[in-house]
Structures are given as C-alpha cells and as structure tokens.
Design a protein around this motif. Structure first.
Motif, short mmCIF file in Angstrom:
data_model
loop_
_atom_site.label_atom_id
_atom_site.label_comp_id
_atom_site.label_asym_id
_atom_site.label_seq_id
_atom_site.Cartn_x
_atom_site.Cartn_y
_atom_site.Cartn_z
N ASP A 48 -1.10 -0.32 -6.39
CA ASP A 48 -0.09 -0.28 -7.45
C ASP A 48 0.60 1.08 -7.52
O ASP A 48 1.80 1.16 -7.78
CB ASP A 48 -0.73 -0.61 -8.79
N ASP A 49 -0.16 2.14 -7.30
CA ASP A 49 0.44 3.48 -7.30
C ASP A 49 1.55 3.58 -6.25
O ASP A 49 2.63 4.12 -6.50
CB ASP A 49 -0.63 4.55 -7.01
N TYR A 50 1.26 3.08 -5.06
CA TYR A 50 2.24 3.17 -3.97
C TYR A 50 3.48 2.31 -4.25
O TYR A 50 4.60 2.71 -3.92
CB TYR A 50 1.61 2.77 -2.64
N THR A 51 3.30 1.14 -4.85
CA THR A 51 4.45 0.26 -5.09
C THR A 51 5.21 0.61 -6.36
O THR A 51 6.44 0.56 -6.39
CB THR A 51 4.00 -1.21 -5.16
N ASN A 60 14.25 7.99 0.97
CA ASN A 60 15.00 7.23 1.98
C ASN A 60 14.23 5.97 2.36
O ASN A 60 13.10 5.75 1.93
CB ASN A 60 15.28 8.10 3.22
N ALA A 61 14.88 5.16 3.20
CA ALA A 61 14.29 3.87 3.57
C ALA A 61 12.99 4.04 4.36
O ALA A 61 12.05 3.25 4.21
CB ALA A 61 15.29 3.06 4.39
N GLU A 62 12.95 5.07 5.20
CA GLU A 62 11.73 5.29 5.98
C GLU A 62 10.54 5.55 5.08
O GLU A 62 9.45 4.99 5.29
CB GLU A 62 11.93 6.46 6.95
N GLU A 63 10.73 6.41 4.08
CA GLU A 63 9.62 6.72 3.18
C GLU A 63 9.27 5.53 2.30
O GLU A 63 8.11 5.33 1.95
CB GLU A 63 9.97 7.93 2.31
N ARG A 64 10.27 4.72 1.95
CA ARG A 64 9.96 3.49 1.20
C ARG A 64 9.08 2.57 2.04
O ARG A 64 8.13 1.97 1.54
CB ARG A 64 11.25 2.77 0.80
N CYS A 67 5.54 3.86 2.07
CA CYS A 67 4.86 3.56 0.81
C CYS A 67 4.42 2.10 0.77
O CYS A 67 3.32 1.78 0.31
CB CYS A 67 5.77 3.88 -0.38
N ALA A 68 5.30 1.22 1.25
CA ALA A 68 4.96 -0.21 1.26
C ALA A 68 3.79 -0.48 2.20
O ALA A 68 2.88 -1.26 1.87
CB ALA A 68 6.18 -1.02 1.69
N GLU A 69 3.78 0.18 3.36
CA GLU A 69 2.68 0.00 4.31
C GLU A 69 1.36 0.50 3.73
O GLU A 69 0.31 -0.13 3.89
CB GLU A 69 3.00 0.73 5.61
N ARG A 70 1.40 1.66 3.07
CA ARG A 70 0.18 2.19 2.47
C ARG A 70 -0.32 1.27 1.37
O ARG A 70 -1.53 1.09 1.19
CB ARG A 70 0.45 3.59 1.90
N ALA A 71 0.61 0.68 0.62
CA ALA A 71 0.21 -0.25 -0.44
C ALA A 71 -0.51 -1.46 0.13
O ALA A 71 -1.54 -1.89 -0.41
CB ALA A 71 1.44 -0.70 -1.23
N VAL A 72 0.01 -2.00 1.22
CA VAL A 72 -0.64 -3.15 1.85
C VAL A 72 -2.08 -2.80 2.25
O VAL A 72 -3.00 -3.60 2.06
CB VAL A 72 0.17 -3.60 3.09
N GLU A 73 -2.26 -1.61 2.78
CA GLU A 73 -3.61 -1.18 3.18
C GLU A 73 -4.53 -1.06 1.97
O GLU A 73 -5.70 -1.47 2.02
CB GLU A 73 -3.52 0.15 3.93
N GLU A 74 -4.02 -0.51 0.87
CA GLU A 74 -4.84 -0.36 -0.33
C GLU A 74 -5.24 -1.73 -0.88
O GLU A 74 -6.39 -1.94 -1.29
CB GLU A 74 -4.09 0.43 -1.40
N TYR A 75 -4.30 -2.66 -0.90
CA TYR A 75 -4.64 -4.00 -1.37
C TYR A 75 -5.66 -4.67 -0.45
O TYR A 75 -6.54 -5.41 -0.92
CB TYR A 75 -3.37 -4.87 -1.47
N ASP A 76 -5.56 -4.40 0.84
CA ASP A 76 -6.55 -4.93 1.77
C ASP A 76 -7.93 -4.33 1.49
O ASP A 76 -8.94 -5.03 1.55
CB ASP A 76 -6.11 -4.63 3.21
N HIS A 77 -7.96 -3.04 1.16
CA HIS A 77 -9.23 -2.41 0.82
C HIS A 77 -9.83 -3.06 -0.43
O HIS A 77 -11.05 -3.26 -0.52
CB HIS A 77 -9.03 -0.91 0.55
N TYR A 78 -8.97 -3.36 -1.39
CA TYR A 78 -9.44 -4.06 -2.59
C TYR A 78 -10.09 -5.39 -2.21
O TYR A 78 -11.17 -5.75 -2.71
CB TYR A 78 -8.28 -4.30 -3.56
#
Length: 245
Positions: A48-51, A60-64, A67-78
């Motif tokens: 949730d922090d990342y999203t 910029n779009a690259e950093e967005r 952030c989206a990729e890191r969020a997916v990983e965190e949700y997977d960890h959950y």
C-alpha cells in the motif's frame, strides 16, 4: 488434545511441519504466530505504501513503473505469510479490508507519512534495511516452512534497498538535494528505530532460545545502525543524534 513437547535449555529446537507445530510448547506457538503476523501485515502495508504513497509522487513514468513493481512484490510477500499462517490455522483475510492507518502490528503510522521523493529514497535505502535484517533471521527459523518461505522475500528486499540507494544517490549530487535527504532522515529516524521495539525485551530473548530469532532487539538495532551509518556518511549526510561535521 495434542500433547505438547518439552524443550530443554540446551536443546536445538526444530519444527518441520504444521503437525509438529501443534505439539510445540504453547509459548512457542504464540511467538511464532505473532512474528509471522507482524511481518505479514508489514508486507501488505508495504504494498500500500508503494501504490498509495510513493507512486503518486513519482517524478516520471519509469519511477511509477518501479513503484508498481515493488508493490506487486510486497503483496506477494503478504500472500506468502498468509499461506504459512493458514497452515497454522490463522486467517489474515481481515487485513485486506483494513485501511492502512488501522494496521499497527508492524510499526507506527510514521512509516506511512512520506511526502517528498527524498523521503521515498530514505524509506527504502535506510528503512527497509531494518526489515531485511529481521527477515534474514527468519531464514534460519526453527520453524522450517517459514525459513524456506522467506528466501524469496530476501531477494526482493535487496532489490528494494538497491532502488532506494539509486534514488538517494541521484538526489545527493547537489547541496540542495543533500539538505532534502538530511531533513528526510532526521524526520524518519525515530520511526526506523521504533521498528526494533523494546531493547530490553525478554520476549526476544525467549524467541532466541526457541530458534525463532538470532539477536535481541538491541543487537538487531545496533547491527542496523552500523550498516546504515556507513551509507549515510557515504551520501555526505549526518547520522541523526550525532554531532554535525
């Protein structure tokens, strides 16, 4: 009723399956479930922090995308923690309908209040190192299913920290950027320290006896401080609580 086993002080304790877990001492069961619950909630909140916090401020779009990729990983960890807990008879589905501000097992709400890109970098480069230190200990957990499960999490967390390093180093190339990073560090530092809990916790000592941890809260905090202090100095910043250069 399942009969509990006795664990002696000089005995190496290993629990291989959920069935063996149910025969473990009650205090072991409670500590393990609490440990995994706290980490699992932290992973969900991390997504949730990342999203919700970092993605909207990305420049910029690259950093967005990052952030989206890191969020997916965190949700997977959950989901990894959710699966391990389900095998132990614990359902975490309620966390998924909670608001971010209603989750307080992992750390206080100060972690969810970043407002600048400098704070975003410090959050990952300095703050997520605290989580990685703890998760590395879980990889040696006496509860084998948990030890095996967290290895994927460790690899991902290293990537998160590396991205935070890149953000911080890019900002630190100017004096103005270093001032932004120092302000971010000073504000977030007490919250990072708070992640380690009571330095005199007897519960942590008991967790070490059962093989659920390797260090006390104070030892883990000191390890983290030593690691991140080097990073802070390399960025040309001052470690909070020390005299200005």
């Amino acid at each position: 009723m399942t009969e509990s086993v006795t664990v002696f002080d000089d005995e190496a304790f290993v629990v291989r399956t959920p069935e063996e877990f149910r025969r473990a001492p009650r205090e072991y069961q409670k500590m393990l479930i609490s440990q995994i619950l706290i980490n699992t909630e932290g992973e969900l909140s991390g997504g949730d922090d990342y999203t919700m916090m970092f993605l909207p401020m990305a420049p910029n779009a690259e950093e967005r995308q990052v952030c989206a990729e890191r969020a997916v990983e965190e949700y997977d960890h959950y989901k990894i923690g959710k699966r391990i807990l389900a095998d132990l008879g614990v359902d975490t589905s309620h966390m998924e309908t909670q608001r971010l501000e209603d989750r307080n097992l992992f750390a206080d709400q100060g972690l969810h209040t970043c407002t600048t890109w400098a704070e975003r970098g410090v959050f990952s480069y300095i703050g997520e190192e605290a989580a990685l230190l703890m998760i590395r200990e879980f990889a040696d957990s006496s509860y084998q299913p948990w030890a095996e499960a967290v290895r994927t999490i460790i690899l991902d967390e290293k990537v998160h920290i590396a991205h935070g390093a890149r953000v911080c180093r890019n900002i630190a190339v100017t004096e103005e950027g270093r001032q932004q990073l120092q302000a971010a560090l000073d504000r977030l530092w007490p919250t990072f320290i708070g992640v380690f809990g009571n330095p005199n916790s007897k519960r942590a000592e008991l967790a070490i006896r059962y093989g659920l941890r390797k260090t006390t809260n104070a030892q883990a905090r000191d390890q983290w401080t030593a690691i991140v202090s080097r990073r802070i100095t390399e960025l040309g910043l001052r470690v909070p609580g020390t005299e200005a250069a």
